[in-house]
Design a protein around this motif. Sequence first.
Motif, PDB file in Angstrom:
ATOM      1  N   ALA A   1       1.795   2.185  -3.547  1.00  0.00           N
ATOM      2  CA  ALA A   1       0.687   2.813  -4.270  1.00  0.00           C
ATOM      3  C   ALA A   1       0.544   4.277  -3.862  1.00  0.00           C
ATOM      4  O   ALA A   1       0.293   5.146  -4.704  1.00  0.00           O
ATOM      5  CB  ALA A   1      -0.614   2.058  -4.008  1.00  0.00           C
TER       6      ALA A   1
ATOM      7  N   ARG B   1      -6.779  -0.288  -2.823  1.00  0.00           N
ATOM      8  CA  ARG B   1      -5.963  -0.835  -1.737  1.00  0.00           C
ATOM      9  C   ARG B   1      -6.393  -0.311  -0.375  1.00  0.00           C
ATOM     10  O   ARG B   1      -6.199  -0.959   0.639  1.00  0.00           O
ATOM     11  CB  ARG B   1      -4.493  -0.516  -1.965  1.00  0.00           C
TER      12      ARG B   1
ATOM     13  N   MET C   1       0.825  -1.195   0.000  1.00  0.00           N
ATOM     14  CA  MET C   1       0.000   0.000   0.000  1.00  0.00           C
ATOM     15  C   MET C   1       0.867   1.256   0.000  1.00  0.00           C
ATOM     16  O   MET C   1       0.501   2.241  -0.599  1.00  0.00           O
ATOM     17  CB  MET C   1      -0.911  -0.037   1.229  1.00  0.00           C
TER      18      MET C   1
ATOM     19  N   ASP D   1      -5.736   2.617  -8.340  1.00  0.00           N
ATOM     20  CA  ASP D   1      -4.955   1.608  -7.621  1.00  0.00           C
ATOM     21  C   ASP D   1      -4.960   1.880  -6.116  1.00  0.00           C
ATOM     22  O   ASP D   1      -5.202   0.978  -5.308  1.00  0.00           O
ATOM     23  CB  ASP D   1      -3.522   1.591  -8.156  1.00  0.00           C
ATOM     24  N   LEU D   2      -4.722   3.121  -5.740  1.00  0.00           N
ATOM     25  CA  LEU D   2      -4.718   3.481  -4.318  1.00  0.00           C
ATOM     26  C   LEU D   2      -6.097   3.296  -3.694  1.00  0.00           C
ATOM     27  O   LEU D   2      -6.218   2.795  -2.571  1.00  0.00           O
ATOM     28  CB  LEU D   2      -4.233   4.915  -4.137  1.00  0.00           C
TER      29      LEU D   2
ATOM     30  N   ARG E   1       3.430   6.254  -5.511  1.00  0.00           N
ATOM     31  CA  ARG E   1       3.157   6.476  -6.933  1.00  0.00           C
ATOM     32  C   ARG E   1       2.106   7.557  -7.112  1.00  0.00           C
ATOM     33  O   ARG E   1       2.243   8.440  -7.974  1.00  0.00           O
ATOM     34  CB  ARG E   1       2.695   5.180  -7.588  1.00  0.00           C
ATOM     35  N   TYR E   2       1.048   7.511  -6.298  1.00  0.00           N
ATOM     36  CA  TYR E   2      -0.002   8.523  -6.390  1.00  0.00           C
ATOM     37  C   TYR E   2       0.541   9.921  -6.086  1.00  0.00           C
ATOM     38  O   TYR E   2       0.250  10.874  -6.800  1.00  0.00           O
ATOM     39  CB  TYR E   2      -1.159   8.189  -5.435  1.00  0.00           C
TER      40      TYR E   2
ATOM     41  N   ALA F   1      -3.224   5.597 -11.047  1.00  0.00           N
ATOM     42  CA  ALA F   1      -2.634   5.590  -9.699  1.00  0.00           C
ATOM     43  C   ALA F   1      -3.700   5.829  -8.636  1.00  0.00           C
ATOM     44  O   ALA F   1      -3.672   5.205  -7.570  1.00  0.00           O
ATOM     45  CB  ALA F   1      -1.534   6.647  -9.602  1.00  0.00           C
ATOM     46  N   THR F   2      -4.645   6.714  -8.916  1.00  0.00           N
ATOM     47  CA  THR F   2      -5.727   6.971  -7.969  1.00  0.00           C
ATOM     48  C   THR F   2      -6.610   5.741  -7.820  1.00  0.00           C
ATOM     49  O   THR F   2      -6.996   5.373  -6.701  1.00  0.00           O
ATOM     50  CB  THR F   2      -6.574   8.175  -8.430  1.00  0.00           C
TER      51      THR F   2
END
Length: 105
Positions: free
Chosen positions: A4, A63, A1, A59-60, A7-8, A56-57
């Motif tokens: 992620a 999670r 997490m 994905d976050l 990256r975000y 990226a958003t």
Amino acid sequence: MQGALTRYRIIAWIVGVCLLALTVGMVLKYGPADDPTVVETVGQLHGFLYMFYLAATFDLSRRVPWPFKRMLLVMLAGTIPFLSFWAERHVSRHWVPEAAPALVE
């Protein structure tokens, strides 16, 4: 997490800077300079990078897990100047509770 979130945060800053440059370019294009060069180059770059911001958003948000409305609001933050910076800070401090202690250090 944590990956992620990192990256975000990186893509949020990049998209925010591109959007600010695009806003300046719009002033140059429609203002007294009448020069569309910045808009033509930065506009395409922002659009391309915005797709990575959305990924990226998403994905976050999967999670963490966020409600659908929160995910959409964070995604839209990349379309309003300065809002992606605020959203990145708000996400990092308030909406990702596990990461907050690591960021305060």
